[in-house]
Design a protein around this motif. Sequence first.
Motif, mmCIF file in Angstrom:
data_model
loop_
_atom_site.group_PDB
_atom_site.id
_atom_site.type_symbol
_atom_site.label_atom_id
_atom_site.label_comp_id
_atom_site.label_asym_id
_atom_site.label_seq_id
_atom_site.Cartn_x
_atom_site.Cartn_y
_atom_site.Cartn_z
ATOM 1 N N PRO A 286 50.772 7.383 -0.147
ATOM 2 C CA PRO A 286 52.353 7.184 -0.706
ATOM 3 C C PRO A 286 53.089 8.210 -0.509
ATOM 4 C CG PRO A 286 50.631 7.637 -2.421
ATOM 5 C CD PRO A 286 49.933 7.515 -1.161
ATOM 6 N N THR A 287 52.716 9.456 -0.236
ATOM 7 C CA THR A 287 53.675 10.568 0.000
ATOM 8 C C THR A 287 54.101 10.707 1.280
ATOM 9 O OG1 THR A 287 51.817 11.942 0.549
ATOM 10 C CG2 THR A 287 52.518 11.930 -1.653
ATOM 11 N N ILE A 288 53.896 9.908 2.267
ATOM 12 C CA ILE A 288 54.466 9.635 3.624
ATOM 13 C C ILE A 288 55.835 9.314 3.617
ATOM 14 C CG2 ILE A 288 54.198 8.795 6.046
ATOM 15 C CD1 ILE A 288 52.010 10.845 5.347
ATOM 16 N N ASP A 289 56.857 9.987 4.185
ATOM 17 C CA ASP A 289 58.446 9.437 4.352
ATOM 18 C C ASP A 289 58.983 9.419 2.866
ATOM 19 O OD1 ASP A 289 57.886 9.078 7.100
ATOM 20 O OD2 ASP A 289 57.792 6.971 7.000
ATOM 21 N N MET A 290 58.329 9.974 2.099
ATOM 22 C CA MET A 290 59.049 9.872 0.444
ATOM 23 C C MET A 290 59.619 11.247 0.057
ATOM 24 S SD MET A 290 58.671 6.637 -0.116
ATOM 25 C CE MET A 290 59.249 6.933 -1.814
ATOM 26 N N GLY A 291 59.746 12.215 0.968
ATOM 27 C CA GLY A 291 60.528 13.271 0.421
ATOM 28 C C GLY A 291 61.951 13.217 0.880
ATOM 29 N N THR A 292 62.654 14.316 0.323
ATOM 30 C CA THR A 292 64.068 14.503 0.555
ATOM 31 C C THR A 292 64.395 15.214 1.648
ATOM 32 O OG1 THR A 292 66.411 14.862 -0.413
ATOM 33 C CG2 THR A 292 64.353 16.333 -1.262
ATOM 34 N N PRO A 293 65.558 14.967 2.611
ATOM 35 C CA PRO A 293 65.926 15.925 3.578
ATOM 36 C C PRO A 293 66.824 17.183 2.946
ATOM 37 C CG PRO A 293 67.144 13.850 3.557
ATOM 38 C CD PRO A 293 66.082 13.767 2.468
ATOM 39 N N ASP A 294 67.305 16.817 2.114
ATOM 40 C CA ASP A 294 68.128 17.951 1.490
ATOM 41 C C ASP A 294 67.388 18.918 0.901
ATOM 42 O OD1 ASP A 294 70.442 19.321 0.476
ATOM 43 O OD2 ASP A 294 70.943 17.743 -1.152
ATOM 44 N N ILE A 295 66.749 19.732 1.577
ATOM 45 C CA ILE A 295 65.854 20.880 0.939
ATOM 46 C C ILE A 295 66.641 21.955 0.287
ATOM 47 C CG2 ILE A 295 64.050 22.452 1.727
ATOM 48 C CD1 ILE A 295 63.463 19.583 2.400
ATOM 49 N N ASP A 296 67.834 22.315 0.470
ATOM 50 C CA ASP A 296 68.348 23.353 -0.276
ATOM 51 C C ASP A 296 69.478 22.749 -1.386
ATOM 52 O OD1 ASP A 296 70.674 21.873 1.249
ATOM 53 O OD2 ASP A 296 70.992 23.936 2.642
ATOM 54 N N ASP A 298 72.172 20.921 -1.537
ATOM 55 C CA ASP A 298 73.577 21.184 -1.647
ATOM 56 C C ASP A 298 74.488 19.825 -1.456
ATOM 57 O OD1 ASP A 298 73.274 20.827 0.924
ATOM 58 O OD2 ASP A 298 74.292 22.507 1.653
ATOM 59 N N GLY A 299 73.602 18.888 -1.317
ATOM 60 C CA GLY A 299 74.246 17.454 -1.098
ATOM 61 C C GLY A 299 74.567 16.891 0.214
ATOM 62 N N ASP A 300 74.110 17.914 1.145
ATOM 63 C CA ASP A 300 74.300 17.690 2.580
ATOM 64 C C ASP A 300 72.980 18.033 3.252
ATOM 65 O OD1 ASP A 300 77.221 17.137 2.688
ATOM 66 O OD2 ASP A 300 77.427 19.339 2.462
ATOM 67 N N VAL A 301 72.942 17.224 4.404
ATOM 68 C CA VAL A 301 71.620 17.415 5.352
ATOM 69 C C VAL A 301 72.076 18.084 6.740
ATOM 70 C CG1 VAL A 301 69.871 16.446 6.419
ATOM 71 C CG2 VAL A 301 70.443 15.439 4.246
ATOM 72 N N ASP A 302 72.003 19.343 6.827
ATOM 73 C CA ASP A 302 72.386 20.103 7.733
ATOM 74 C C ASP A 302 71.302 21.233 8.293
ATOM 75 O OD1 ASP A 302 72.522 21.910 5.693
ATOM 76 O OD2 ASP A 302 74.834 21.563 5.478
ATOM 77 N N GLY A 303 71.834 22.027 9.197
ATOM 78 C CA GLY A 303 71.138 23.202 9.466
ATOM 79 C C GLY A 303 70.247 23.868 8.475
ATOM 80 N N GLY A 304 71.297 24.148 7.311
ATOM 81 C CA GLY A 304 70.548 25.011 6.232
ATOM 82 C C GLY A 304 69.327 24.508 5.586
ATOM 83 N N ASP A 305 69.214 23.040 5.776
ATOM 84 C CA ASP A 305 68.072 22.303 5.235
ATOM 85 C C ASP A 305 66.698 22.615 6.150
ATOM 86 O OD1 ASP A 305 68.823 20.871 2.929
ATOM 87 O OD2 ASP A 305 70.438 19.899 4.427
#
Length: 581
Positions: A286-296, A298-305
């Motif tokens: 159940p953990t497959i594909d269930m994470g967030t891409p916004d690792i940092d 900050d509200g955006d998904v970009d190179g910082g993540d």
Amino acid sequence: MNLSPSIARVALVPLIGAMFALPAAASGADLYVATDGSGNCATPASACQLADAVAGAASNDRILLGPGAHAPASWVQDQAGVTGVTIMATPGEARPVLDLSAGTLKLTHGTSLVGVDIVASSSRAIYAIGGTLDHLRVAVNGTYAIGLELGDGAVLRNSTVVASGTESVGVTITAESAPAELRGATILSSGTDAVALKVLPDLPATAAKVRAVNTILRHTGNAFELLASAWGGQTASVDLDHVASDPAAQIIEGPGTEVVSRSAVTASPLFIDRANGDLRQTATSPTIDMGTPDIDDDGDVDGGDEAAAGGHDLDGSARRLGLPDIGADEREMPPLVEHVTPTFSEATASVSLTVQPRGLVSDIAADWGWGETGWVTTTAVQASGNDPVEVTIPLGTVPVGEATLRVKARVSNSAGTLLTPASFFTVPVAARPTPAVDVDPLGGSGTDQSLGKPGGDDAAAPAAPASPAFPRPALVLPGARPDLMATAASQARGMFAFRLRCRHTVSCRGTVLLTRIGAVRTHTFKIPPGDVRTVHLSLTSDQAARVRKAGKRGLRALLEVRSLDDGSTWTAVRLFSSRFG
């Protein structure tokens, strides 16, 4: 040395240099460490002991650990005023082991530790402030043993920590000013009163802070997954962002304790072989594909993540930002097909396939045919990346008399192949070729467009039977899929509505499944032929908030429709933020 089962799987990834991109020396030197070293650390032939290398390191140096078990007999601590040091495995060689049963590695000045296996049986193995602990496999086994203690600004990512033994602790948090962070970690506990993650202010400090993102906390037996405690004016702040943990295995106590849980996964992660230390996840976890891409966060998904995620998981698989997994393992998965959309124009047809490559190079093709029989496979087109890609494939000219197009998406990557069930599309009348005009010997000619058959008013010859406008019911798979017409979310009512239309000659039956809202919501439906129905899924307040946040940030939700009877795979439809009400 008898290694713990949690790191006994070293042979699966024998060369550390092939696993992930290791940091290069910035402007410093390389210092070489061997288990039997006695030299000045300057070359592999003059390798030294770990304590000597740490004591002699200058800023930005790399301390390269050779293979084997390094066992310092006391504390080894980095130096004040020396920054940017990295202790790491030697590229191209087997992972080294740090046996800290008799010592502690204190990294209190921002030193990083990369690509090492760690074993310990007492006290604390690693104490870190400000540095990054990356791609580690840590196993502590003993009463009161502590794997890692993280202070201000320390980061643990793409790592596993296993604590076993009475009152043992996997990771303890004492960060007071700058929160410690767990990113893509898997932390397990077993043994009476053992704890995976402990958040407790260390006197005389008054606070302990941690943010855990895309992390697994799991226990067995009489152990716990989280202990957060703050009394007498102390505070314990815990931010669990897409963390897999069982609330029943958490102890949260004291008036100064605050635990915020966002999009939690409470179902048990499924590991390939936990008992023998293989903590990679199965495809059905159940953990497959269930994470967030916004690792940092900050509200955006970009190179910082991408930088925050570290690029690769513990085993060297690329981290996906489109559909990240929770835990130290990023499971390589077959591509996901989100849309199969036909286009008809001037008697020609093409199909657009929207595919999520899941971070791997993928071959995208279509199986297609007209009417009821025969399939043709198109030439594959390659795509890759973390984001959905759309590929348009020409299919050719619509045959005379044909009104039905059949299409299956055929996509594959190194993790496997997905062939979707057939989708059936009715060719618009305007895109169907005009039959040849017959010449009537009695003088009538032309085409009766209203009846769709050749011949004029005095046509003597009957029209040839046309192909059916849609395959006969006997050939339609049970549980035909409907078309998605609209979606809407109601904040006040906590509902998510899907408006579905059945264009088929049999009832559309199946299950809708909404994912990536912190839990799965499903609803079974049956729609009569030609009818339009609205399917409602109830959401918790937390899930409704996630839907609204996803809409603001332009993220996707997935509507997945599955046949009840034919056992087909899930078909996903992207819901863009503009559709959220």
